[in-house]
Design an enzyme around this catalytic site. Structure first.
Site, PDB file in Angstrom:
ATOM      1  CB  CYS A   2      -4.013  22.230 -40.741  1.00  0.00           C
ATOM      2  SG  CYS A   2      -5.136  22.540 -39.394  1.00  0.00           S
ATOM      3  NE  ARG A  27       1.360  19.517 -41.776  1.00  0.00           N
ATOM      4  CZ  ARG A  27       2.356  20.320 -41.451  1.00  0.00           C
ATOM      5  NH1 ARG A  27       3.589  19.938 -41.669  1.00  0.00           N
ATOM      6  NH2 ARG A  27       2.143  21.507 -40.922  1.00  0.00           N
ATOM      7  CD1 TRP A  78      -4.910  17.044 -35.292  1.00  0.00           C
ATOM      8  CD2 TRP A  78      -4.747  19.032 -34.267  1.00  0.00           C
ATOM      9  NE1 TRP A  78      -4.619  16.819 -33.966  1.00  0.00           N
ATOM     10  CE2 TRP A  78      -4.521  18.010 -33.318  1.00  0.00           C
ATOM     11  CE3 TRP A  78      -4.688  20.364 -33.848  1.00  0.00           C
ATOM     12  CZ2 TRP A  78      -4.232  18.278 -31.980  1.00  0.00           C
ATOM     13  CZ3 TRP A  78      -4.408  20.637 -32.520  1.00  0.00           C
ATOM     14  CH2 TRP A  78      -4.181  19.598 -31.601  1.00  0.00           C
ATOM     15  CG  ASN A 104      -1.072  24.816 -40.326  1.00  0.00           C
ATOM     16  OD1 ASN A 104      -1.538  24.661 -39.190  1.00  0.00           O
ATOM     17  ND2 ASN A 104       0.132  24.390 -40.659  1.00  0.00           N
ATOM     18  N   GLY A 105      -3.023  27.078 -38.548  1.00  0.00           N
ATOM     19  CA  GLY A 105      -2.662  28.048 -37.513  1.00  0.00           C
ATOM     20  C   GLY A 105      -3.892  28.433 -36.703  1.00  0.00           C
ATOM     21  CD  GLU A 484      10.776   9.444 -26.444  1.00  0.00           C
ATOM     22  OE1 GLU A 484      10.303  10.424 -25.861  1.00  0.00           O
ATOM     23  OE2 GLU A 484      10.537   9.169 -27.631  1.00  0.00           O
ATOM     24  CE  LYS A 488       7.585   7.707 -29.195  1.00  0.00           C
ATOM     25  NZ  LYS A 488       8.384   8.876 -29.116  1.00  0.00           N
ATOM     26  CD  GLU A 491       3.924   9.492 -28.779  1.00  0.00           C
ATOM     27  OE1 GLU A 491       3.502  10.618 -29.058  1.00  0.00           O
ATOM     28  OE2 GLU A 491       5.116   9.176 -28.898  1.00  0.00           O
ATOM     29  CG  HIS A 507       9.061  10.256  -1.806  1.00  0.00           C
ATOM     30  ND1 HIS A 507       9.299  10.520  -0.478  1.00  0.00           N
ATOM     31  CD2 HIS A 507      10.217   9.783  -2.306  1.00  0.00           C
ATOM     32  CE1 HIS A 507      10.556  10.251  -0.194  1.00  0.00           C
ATOM     33  NE2 HIS A 507      11.144   9.790  -1.291  1.00  0.00           N
ATOM     34  CE  LYS A 606       6.961  13.576 -37.049  1.00  0.00           C
ATOM     35  NZ  LYS A 606       7.486  12.727 -35.980  1.00  0.00           N
TER      36      LYS A 606
END
Ligand code: F6R
Length: 611
Positions: A2, A27, A78, A104-105, A484, A488, A491, A507, A606
């Site tokens: 948020c 964000r 969010w 926010n939270g 990574e 990338k 996402e 395996h 973000k």
């Protein structure tokens, strides 16, 4: 996560709130709203809320023109509690417009609070935890806003940054925080609160970071800060070193592409200040040689890509400084009751410095008596302030949700620390150290060379944009790099992508390989090359399309790979810094080819300020 903006001043608030929210769009959010106070109305507080993008809020308010008033709060949400819809969007009002709140939270005890408030006759309009805060403020508001805020936050468990308006305090905006970021700033135009610096950059670069449980009141004469006893306190202001251009796209189609291209500069700015006369100078870190010699083990903790940096750093520290390293996902670390011996250095890596799990890992480690060192990009962030020692990366503002330049700058920081530790502990010979410094200094120009292959990467991405499954394989340091690479891709392109240590394929995972699977093999480590090639042969034989990243001149790869990407030669330990660049470009162009909003992939935020 948020985004919050609050403003009071001489300009109409709505436009400033909308512009500020736009600068926080990176964000991540799924609904948005503003509430502006206008003393000329019968009910001064009025809210406008929409589901979806900020543009819808601009449309609903005539780009802010239809909203009179000079103070207000705005929010991009969010979703956590309750689906993304207009009812759940912030601001939330109580008492028919006595109080308005953006948050926010996460409030952990909101169910309990809600029940009590419902018992007192409050009627809830949304499913959010935030609405309980609005009603609590209303309940405790007896004419003294600071008192009402103090009483309210004393009842909240969890994390919050709040922006608050009171109906009977036109021209005033209040902010308070615990474990979610909130900054305050003042300019000729008025006073501001915001979740992050970009929101206020067009007006001022002088900001202050609220500490936990501090309150700020924005009013016509500026800002006043209070502690939880309701006493006024003084706060120091810092000047943000980057300007408004740094937080804009600068002609690139997306922030992510801009940030990929900013990597040579991010590395240069992170490395250069620490090299003097051909040697590393890390005195700013404030770690004495005795402290460094006393390290018996390093415990690293981080999330997402920053965790991948830690996975890479494990190899780097063990190789260059001969210090054993354990790496934990920050969200797991404190729950596994780790055995932490004396002499363990806790390292937390975070771009934002606000990631809730990383902050909690830092606090946990410190509480166990560990010396802590944070690698952080955002100056003044919570992790930077709470760690015993801080190594700042100089990547500048990173706006795209998918990290690129901050990742590279974090890696550079790890190289420098490992080399410095290696030299101080006398496990790295002086000549190796100097050779490594030369290699480190060359990384920016080598990344520049890789960026020149952008058109090839775009072509390749177009060819494989419809792939359903992608596997990224590598050994040793290359394994850390493919973690990574896979993240990338998945996402931002929504293609299922997994990273495997190449030796682990047989395996289990190899049963997933079939005609049409895409396998990206990273092969840069000389001592592991033959083994990696054997693993490539295995997947190729099962019909996979095989792409490879290797160093210049290693043409043997072409016997197996359908397409090979070459990167400049360096010392083996530095390849992760180069390998990641083509993998970022591939992900970016695949996402673009699939028509996805590259900078704002679905469901992602973000700065993840909730656990
Ligand atoms: C992925 C990405 C995230 C972050 C993670 C940690 O591209 O950006 O995985 O790396 O959320 O964020 P920070 O570094 O801010 O703690």
């Amino acid at each position: 996560m948020c985004g919050i903006v609050g403003y009071t001043g001489t300009t109409k608030a709505a436009r400033i709130l909308l512009d500020g929210l736009e600068r926080l769009e990176y964000r991540g959010y799924d609904s948005a709203g503003i509430c502006v106070s206008d003393g000329n109305r019968e009910h001064p507080l009025q809210a406008w809320k929409v589901k979806g993008r900020l543009q819808a809020l601009r449309d609903a308010t005539g780009n802010g023109e239809q909203v009179p008033g000079f103070s207000g709060i705005g929010h991009t949400r969010w979703a956590t509690h309750g689906e993304p819809n207009t009812e759940n969007a912030h601001p939330h009002l109580s008492g028919g417009g006595k109080v308005a709140v953006v948050h926010n939270g996460i409030i952990e005890n909101y169910q309990e609070l809600r029940q009590k408030l419902e018992g007192k006759g409050y009627v809830f309009q949304s499913e959010t935890d935030t609405e309980t805060i609005a009603h609590l403020l209303n309940e405790y508001d007896k004419g003294d806003p600071i008192d009402a805020i103090v009483r309210t936050v004393m009842h909240l468990r969890g994390s919050f940054a709040l922006g608050i308006l009171f109906e009977d305090r036109p021209g005033e905006v209040y902010g308070v925080r615990r474990d979610s970021p909130l900054i305050a700033a003042v300019s000729d135009e008025g006073a501001f609160i915001a979740s992050d610096v970009p929101a206020i950059l067009p007006y001022t670069r002088k900001v202050t970071y609220l500490d936990n449980m501090e309150i700020v009141c924005l009013h016509k004469d500026g800002l006043t800060f209070y502690n939880m006893d309701g006493e006024p306190i003084e706060k120091e202001f810092t000047t943000v070193s980057w300007d408004v251009e740094a937080a804009e796209k600068g002609g690139y189609a997306h922030f992510m592409l801009k940030e990929i291209h900013e990597q040579p500069k991010a590395l240069e700015d992170t490395i250069r200040p620490h090299i003097q006369d051909g040697k590393l100078v890390l005195s700013e870190l404030g770690m004495t040689d005795d402290e460094i010699r006393g390290i018996r083990r390093i415990q690293m903790a981080a999330c997402g890509s920053a965790w991948h940096v830690c996975m890479t750093a494990k190899y780097i520290f063990e190789r260059l400084a001969r210090i054993p390293v354990d790496v934990d996902l920050a969200s797991e670390f404190r729950y596994r009751d780790p055995v932490l011996e004396e002499g363990t250095l806790l390292m937390v890596v975070s771009q934002s410095g606000e990631t809730a799990d990383s902050l909690a890992a830092l606090r946990y480690g410190k509480a166990q008596g560990m010396l802590s060192l944070a690698i952080v990009n955002v100056v003044g962030s919570s992790i930077a302030r709470e760690a015993d020692r801080v190594f700042y990366t100089a990547a500048g503002p990173e706006i795209a949700v998918a990290t690129t330049k901050a990742y590279s700058a974090q890696l550079a920081a790890c190289y420098m620390l490992a080399m410095h530790f290696g030299l101080v502990r006398k496990v790295m010979a002086e000549e190796d150290y100097l050779r490594h410094i030369t290699a480190l200094s060359r990384l920016p120009e080598q990344i520049e060379q890789i960026l020149q292959q952008e058109a090839r990467m775009q072509w390749l991405a177009g060819k494989y944009a419809n792939t359903r499954d992608a596997f990224f394989i590598g050994r040793g340091l290359d394994y850390a790099s493919v973690l990574e690479g896979a993240l990338k891709l998945k996402e931002i392109s929504y293609i299922h992508a997994e990273a495997y240590a190449a030796g682990e394929l047989k395996h289990g995972t190899i049963s997933l390989i079939e005609k049409g699977s895409m396998v990206m093999s990273v092969a840069t480590q000389h001592d592991l090359l033959e083994k990696e090639i054997s693993n490539m042969v295995e997947v190729h034989a099962r019909g996979a399309t095989l792409l490879a990243v290797t160093y210049d001149g290693n043409y043997a790869m072409e016997d197996q790979a359908d397409f090979t990407i070459y990167i400049p030669k360096t010392e083996d330990v530095f390849y992760p810094s180069l390998v990641v660049v083509p993998l970022q470009l591939l992900a970016y162009y695949v996402s673009l080819a699939r028509g996805i909003d590259v900078d704002k992939p679905r469901n992602l935020a973000k700065s993840v300020t909730v656990e």
